[in-house]
Design an enzyme around this catalytic site. Structure first.
Site, PDB file in Angstrom:
ATOM      1  N   ASP A 125       0.980  -1.464  -0.097  1.00 57.03           N
ATOM      2  CA  ASP A 125      -0.007  -0.077  -0.133  1.00 57.03           C
ATOM      3  C   ASP A 125       0.865   1.090  -0.215  1.00 57.03           C
ATOM      4  OD1 ASP A 125      -2.626  -1.054   0.349  1.00 57.03           O
ATOM      5  OD2 ASP A 125      -2.817  -1.850   1.911  1.00 57.03           O
ATOM      6  N   GLY A 126       1.990   1.519   0.724  1.00 54.08           N
ATOM      7  CA  GLY A 126       2.678   2.078   0.522  1.00 54.08           C
ATOM      8  C   GLY A 126       3.593   3.278  -0.750  1.00 54.08           C
ATOM      9  N   ASN A 147      -5.220   8.971   1.930  1.00 57.79           N
ATOM     10  CA  ASN A 147      -5.802   7.847   3.012  1.00 57.79           C
ATOM     11  C   ASN A 147      -6.621   9.185   5.166  1.00 57.79           C
ATOM     12  OD1 ASN A 147      -5.397   4.981   2.786  1.00 57.79           O
ATOM     13  ND2 ASN A 147      -3.259   4.959   4.231  1.00 57.79           N
ATOM     14  N   GLU A 148      -4.824   9.538   5.381  1.00 60.76           N
ATOM     15  CA  GLU A 148      -4.999  10.020   5.495  1.00 60.76           C
ATOM     16  C   GLU A 148      -4.217  11.776   6.214  1.00 60.76           C
ATOM     17  OE1 GLU A 148      -2.729   8.106   6.737  1.00 60.76           O
ATOM     18  OE2 GLU A 148      -3.885   6.502   7.161  1.00 60.76           O
ATOM     19  N   ARG A 161      -6.888  18.113  24.218  1.00 62.19           N
ATOM     20  CA  ARG A 161      -5.347  18.045  24.539  1.00 62.19           C
ATOM     21  C   ARG A 161      -5.538  16.661  24.208  1.00 62.19           C
ATOM     22  NH1 ARG A 161      -6.363  22.723  24.592  1.00 62.19           N
ATOM     23  NH2 ARG A 161      -5.934  24.352  26.234  1.00 62.19           N
ATOM     24  N   ASP A 182      -2.499  13.254  22.570  1.00 59.55           N
ATOM     25  CA  ASP A 182      -1.599  13.396  21.125  1.00 59.55           C
ATOM     26  C   ASP A 182      -1.431  13.776  19.946  1.00 59.55           C
ATOM     27  OD1 ASP A 182      -0.564  11.298  23.637  1.00 59.55           O
ATOM     28  OD2 ASP A 182      -0.574   9.691  22.552  1.00 59.55           O
ATOM     29  N   ALA A 241      -5.668   8.943  21.755  1.00 61.72           N
ATOM     30  CA  ALA A 241      -5.181   9.877  22.962  1.00 61.72           C
ATOM     31  C   ALA A 241      -4.949  10.873  24.142  1.00 61.72           C
ATOM     32  CB  ALA A 241      -3.719   9.623  23.508  1.00 61.72           C
TER      33      ALA A 241
HETATM   34  P1  NAD Z   1       3.491   0.800   6.862  1.00 56.63           P
HETATM   35  O1  NAD Z   1       4.754   0.012   6.007  1.00 56.63           O
HETATM   36  O2  NAD Z   1       3.960   0.874   8.139  1.00 56.63           O
HETATM   37  O3  NAD Z   1       2.157   0.287   6.721  1.00 56.63           O
HETATM   38  C1  NAD Z   1       1.414   0.617   7.464  1.00 56.63           C
HETATM   39  C2  NAD Z   1      -0.212  -0.654   7.238  1.00 56.63           C
HETATM   40  O4  NAD Z   1      -0.522   0.020   6.926  1.00 56.63           O
HETATM   41  C3  NAD Z   1       0.688  -2.136   6.009  1.00 56.63           C
HETATM   42  O5  NAD Z   1       0.068  -3.289   6.242  1.00 56.63           O
HETATM   43  C4  NAD Z   1      -0.710  -1.334   4.601  1.00 56.63           C
HETATM   44  O6  NAD Z   1      -0.771  -2.476   4.181  1.00 56.63           O
HETATM   45  C5  NAD Z   1      -1.499  -0.697   5.492  1.00 56.63           C
HETATM   46  N1  NAD Z   1      -2.529   0.164   4.989  1.00 56.63           N
HETATM   47  C6  NAD Z   1      -1.962   1.495   4.021  1.00 56.63           C
HETATM   48  N2  NAD Z   1      -3.245   2.177   3.692  1.00 56.63           N
HETATM   49  C7  NAD Z   1      -4.426   1.359   4.278  1.00 56.63           C
HETATM   50  C8  NAD Z   1      -5.303   1.549   3.698  1.00 56.63           C
HETATM   51  N3  NAD Z   1      -5.736   2.406   3.176  1.00 56.63           N
HETATM   52  N4  NAD Z   1      -6.579   0.630   4.254  1.00 56.63           N
HETATM   53  C9  NAD Z   1      -6.072  -1.026   4.506  1.00 56.63           C
HETATM   54  N5  NAD Z   1      -4.665  -0.823   4.913  1.00 56.63           N
HETATM   55  C10 NAD Z   1      -3.685   0.279   4.453  1.00 56.63           C
HETATM   56  O7  NAD Z   1       3.163   1.886   6.207  1.00 56.63           O
HETATM   57  P2  NAD Z   1       3.158   2.617   4.510  1.00 56.63           P
HETATM   58  O8  NAD Z   1       3.011   1.384   4.187  1.00 56.63           O
HETATM   59  O9  NAD Z   1       3.988   3.799   4.133  1.00 56.63           O
HETATM   60  O10 NAD Z   1       1.344   3.021   4.107  1.00 56.63           O
HETATM   61  C11 NAD Z   1       1.219   4.169   5.149  1.00 56.63           C
HETATM   62  C12 NAD Z   1      -0.133   4.015   5.775  1.00 56.63           C
HETATM   63  O11 NAD Z   1       0.197   3.915   7.205  1.00 56.63           O
HETATM   64  C13 NAD Z   1      -0.825   5.851   6.732  1.00 56.63           C
HETATM   65  O12 NAD Z   1      -1.664   6.274   5.695  1.00 56.63           O
HETATM   66  C14 NAD Z   1      -1.297   5.060   7.920  1.00 56.63           C
HETATM   67  O13 NAD Z   1      -2.450   4.844   7.316  1.00 56.63           O
HETATM   68  C15 NAD Z   1      -0.897   3.676   8.445  1.00 56.63           C
HETATM   69  N6  NAD Z   1      -0.217   4.005   9.596  1.00 56.63           N
HETATM   70  C16 NAD Z   1      -1.083   3.581  10.743  1.00 56.63           C
HETATM   71  C17 NAD Z   1      -0.428   3.068  11.858  1.00 56.63           C
HETATM   72  C18 NAD Z   1      -1.685   2.687  12.704  1.00 56.63           C
HETATM   73  O14 NAD Z   1      -2.500   1.605  12.246  1.00 56.63           O
HETATM   74  N7  NAD Z   1      -1.140   2.653  14.225  1.00 56.63           N
HETATM   75  C19 NAD Z   1       0.721   3.766  12.550  1.00 56.63           C
HETATM   76  C20 NAD Z   1       0.969   4.465  11.354  1.00 56.63           C
HETATM   77  C21 NAD Z   1       0.867   4.852   9.770  1.00 56.63           C
END
Ligand code: NAD
Length: 262
Positions: free
Chosen positions: A45-46, A121-122, A147, A149, A184
């Protein structure tokens, strides 16, 4: 038809790239990394998020497809052994286009032009260290003083990503909304937030006004930026959409099931 391939830098992805390029060239497609009609990503996905941001200025002329070479991806839902079928389907135009909503974020800083971002995504907003303090406005009216994270604003397709880990709802992408989730939050007799995800319809806006001047972190999908003197962040659903080429009879709920249950 013109294609581009974006590949993760591992050996398996590189080998699949070579095979796919050979198939495309045999089928009469031409490689064009500047103005592709279709972008195939090989990785996860990245890799797809990366390709989205590379072609963000020509979203109305480009459709995306993702092949995953690691664990199953949400956007990258083709398997390496399916690439011949994928190449032929693309070459013979046997696909439909699905469009998904995007969020536009505008960041304002002291003594600088506002910067705009499109989000697949976000977008998250946090502090480099310490507690984030922001006033949250919905439709330009003060809703709460947050207030905690940080805060996350996600698209419907991003609702299965970070948003889901934060306890947000999974939203079907035909519903044009954006979702605000808390990271949080501090809730006690002094500070109080709503404490649950909020889903805003199209045409409504979110505004964040930081109330402490510190270094903060803005993430846009997989990109992380450190900023100082941020005075305001505005979020709204964009008039632009991302296009995905769908060659399989898979629905959004199939992909949710396959990613998280099966
Ligand atoms: P990464 O390698 O840390 O991947 C994070 C995971 O998110 C991977 O398993 C990927 O398949 C999954 N993912 C990405 N987009 C998705 C979607 N739309 N629906 C379901 N799963 C999805 O980082 P990356 O691959 O560069 O992806 C960046 C994304 O990682 C950010 O957009 C964010 O959504 C996600 N992320 C998640 C967390 C968390 O869940 N705690 C934390 C940081 C980032």
């Amino acid at each position: 038809m013109k294609y581009a391939i974006r590949t993760r830098h591992d050996l398996m992805s590189q080998e699949i790239r070579n095979h796919l390029k050979e198939r495309f060239d045999t089928l009469g497609l031409s490689e064009d990394n500047t103005e592709p009609d279709i972008v195939v990503t090989i990785g996860g996905d990245g890799t797809l998020l990366d390709a989205f941001h590379q072609y963000v200025d020509r979203l109305d002329m480009t459709a995306f497809v993702g092949i995953h070479t690691g664990h199953l991806g949400f956007y990258a839902d083709w398997l390496p052994h399916e690439i011949n079928a994928l190449a032929e389907g693309i070459a013979h135009g046997k696909y439909s286009i699905e469009t998904y909503p995007l969020i536009e974020v505008r960041m304002s800083k002291l003594n600088a032009e506002p910067q705009k971002y499109l989000v697949l995504n976000e977008a998250t907003f946090r502090l480099a260290s310490g507690t984030l303090a922001v006033d949250v406005y919905l439709q330009n009216e003060l809703f709460e003083c947050f207030r905690g994270d940080g805060l996350c604003v996600s698209t419907p397709t991003g609702s299965t990503a970070y948003n889901r880990s934060l306890g947000g709802a999974i939203i079907h992408p035909t519903i044009e909304v954006m979702q605000l989730t808390e990271m949080a939050s501090i809730n006690n007799r002094v500070f109080r937030t709503i404490g649950s995800p909020l889903i805003l319809p199209k045409d409504q806006t979110i505004k964040l006004i930081p109330t402490g001047a510190k270094k903060c972190i803005l993430t846009i999908d997989h990109h992380t930026e450190l900023h100082e003197d941020v005075t305001r962040l505005d979020y709204e659903l964009s008039g632009k959409k991302v296009q995905f080429a769908r060659l399989k009879a898979s629905t959004f709920w199939n992909r949710v099931h396959n990613s998280f249950i099966n």
